[in-house]
Design an enzyme around this catalytic site. Structure first.
Site, mmCIF file in Angstrom:
data_model
loop_
_atom_site.group_PDB
_atom_site.id
_atom_site.type_symbol
_atom_site.label_atom_id
_atom_site.label_comp_id
_atom_site.label_asym_id
_atom_site.label_seq_id
_atom_site.Cartn_x
_atom_site.Cartn_y
_atom_site.Cartn_z
ATOM 1 N N LYS A 41 -21.617 15.935 9.365
ATOM 2 C CA LYS A 41 -20.576 16.194 10.348
ATOM 3 C C LYS A 41 -20.313 14.988 11.240
ATOM 4 C CE LYS A 41 -17.614 18.573 12.701
ATOM 5 N NZ LYS A 41 -16.295 18.880 12.102
ATOM 6 N N SER A 57 0.820 -1.212 0.000
ATOM 7 C CA SER A 57 0.000 0.000 0.000
ATOM 8 C C SER A 57 0.853 1.261 0.000
ATOM 9 C CB SER A 57 -0.995 -0.038 1.162
ATOM 10 O OG SER A 57 -0.348 -0.128 2.395
#
Length: 334
Positions: free
Chosen positions: A205, A153
């Site tokens: 949020k 990765s």
């Protein structure tokens, strides 16, 4: 020839420094004092001679360095601050900013002609990985990434900033993907009598907050973030490694042994550390290279702590997380 000249120069400078320091010490501590002070003077003379030899040796080292290749190590999870993972078993690593600083110091060192990036990492945070990649890309000279046990990765992201990627037959390579996760504890909270009260401005949020169920809109929103990160990952790796983006997508974030990775083009060449040094020597047009490992400029306590935390990693899981505000979303390069 150059090594022999450097060795003779170092020896001469050390002997000269020691002799000059001894003469100065003898005059200051033996000739001038009287009585018992002469005994102390002899001790101080020897001590000053050793200091003089050390200073002279350091001066020669800085003027005639004995290396032409800088080695920078990326080990453990890639994070901004080098902190460990969320679990006690996940140790810390070198902060990404420190690694960037090491590469930049190597680039500014007139003695350094090539860069060797040693990789042994399961991956980590997106932006710190990209910072290291950009630093490697900016290095003025040949750059080779050498994968030891694991290059997955974020580690592969970094490797894409180097001229070539080398690995061993059994090195774990790949895991080119992104994963996002969060713990849903809403049912557990209800059982123990906890409730979630929302005080937030903005519909998304608190998306991914553990104490409430994720609705379809939030799930689509969070998946979109993961998809965008993945697209960016694929594009940057494809550009840096000269690969077809679709070929990278076809790997489906799998990991490969080095031999298999070489067959599909994820790795340029297989070989040992000695083979890599031989290749660097060919590129620099010399018989052999001398490698100097650049390390973070930090105190003794930090070095000891960092050394104790270095352990082997396997199967590149990408353990570093990116958390935003009070949301408990774990985004990983995988």
């Amino acid at each position: 020839m150059a090594d022999r000249f450097r060795g003779l120069a170092t020896l001469g400078a050390v002997l000269a420094g020691a002799a000059i320091a001894a003469v100065i010490g003898y005059v200051l501590f033996v000739e001038i004092p009287f009585g018992l002070a002469e005994l102390l003077g002899i001790v101080l003379t020897l001590a000053l001679a050793l200091v003089g030899a050390r200073l002279a040796g350091n001066a020669v080292q800085s003027l005639l360095p004995g290396y032409d290749v800088a080695e920078v190590a990326v080990e453990g999870p890639i994070t901004r601050d080098g902190g460990g993972g969320p679990l006690p078993s996940q140790p810390g690593s070198t902060p990404a900013d420190d690694i960037v600083d090491q590469i930049e110091r190597a680039d500014a060192d007139d003695a350094v002609d090539a860069l060797l990036v040693r990789l042994n990492t399961p991956g980590g945070e997106v932006v710190p990985s990209d910072d290291i990649k950009l630093a490697a890309e900016s290095f003025d000279g040949p750059t080779i990434a050498y994968a030891q046990d694991t290059c997955a990765s974020g580690g592969y992201w970094i490797a894409s900033g180097c001229d070539e990627l080398w690995a061993r037959d059994a090195t774990i390579v790949g895991s080119i993907g992104v994963i996002g996760s969060t713990v849903n504890a809403a049912d557990l909270a209800e059982k123990v009598g906890l409730s979630y009260e929302r005080f937030a401005a903005g519909d998304y949020k608190d998306a991914g907050t553990s104490l409430k169920e994720i609705d379809d809109d939030e799930r689509e929103y969070l998946q979109g973030i993961v998809d965008d990160l993945y697209d960016n990952f694929v594009e940057r790796v494809a550009e840096g490694r000269g690969l077809d983006p679709e070929a990278i997508r076809d790997t489906e974030a799998r990991v490969y042994l080095g031999e298999d990775a070489a067959e599909i083009g994820l790795v340029d060449r297989l070989g040992t550390r000695e083979d890599v040094e031989d290749e660097l020597a060919k590129r620099l047009g010399v018989d052999s290279v001398a490698v100097e490992e650049f390390e973070p400029e930090r105190g003794i306590a930090a070095r000891m702590r960092g050394g104790a935390e270095r352990v082997a990693y396997a199967l590149g899981a990408g353990v570093a997380s990116v958390a935003a505000d009070d949301r408990e979303i774990d985004l990983q390069l995988r």
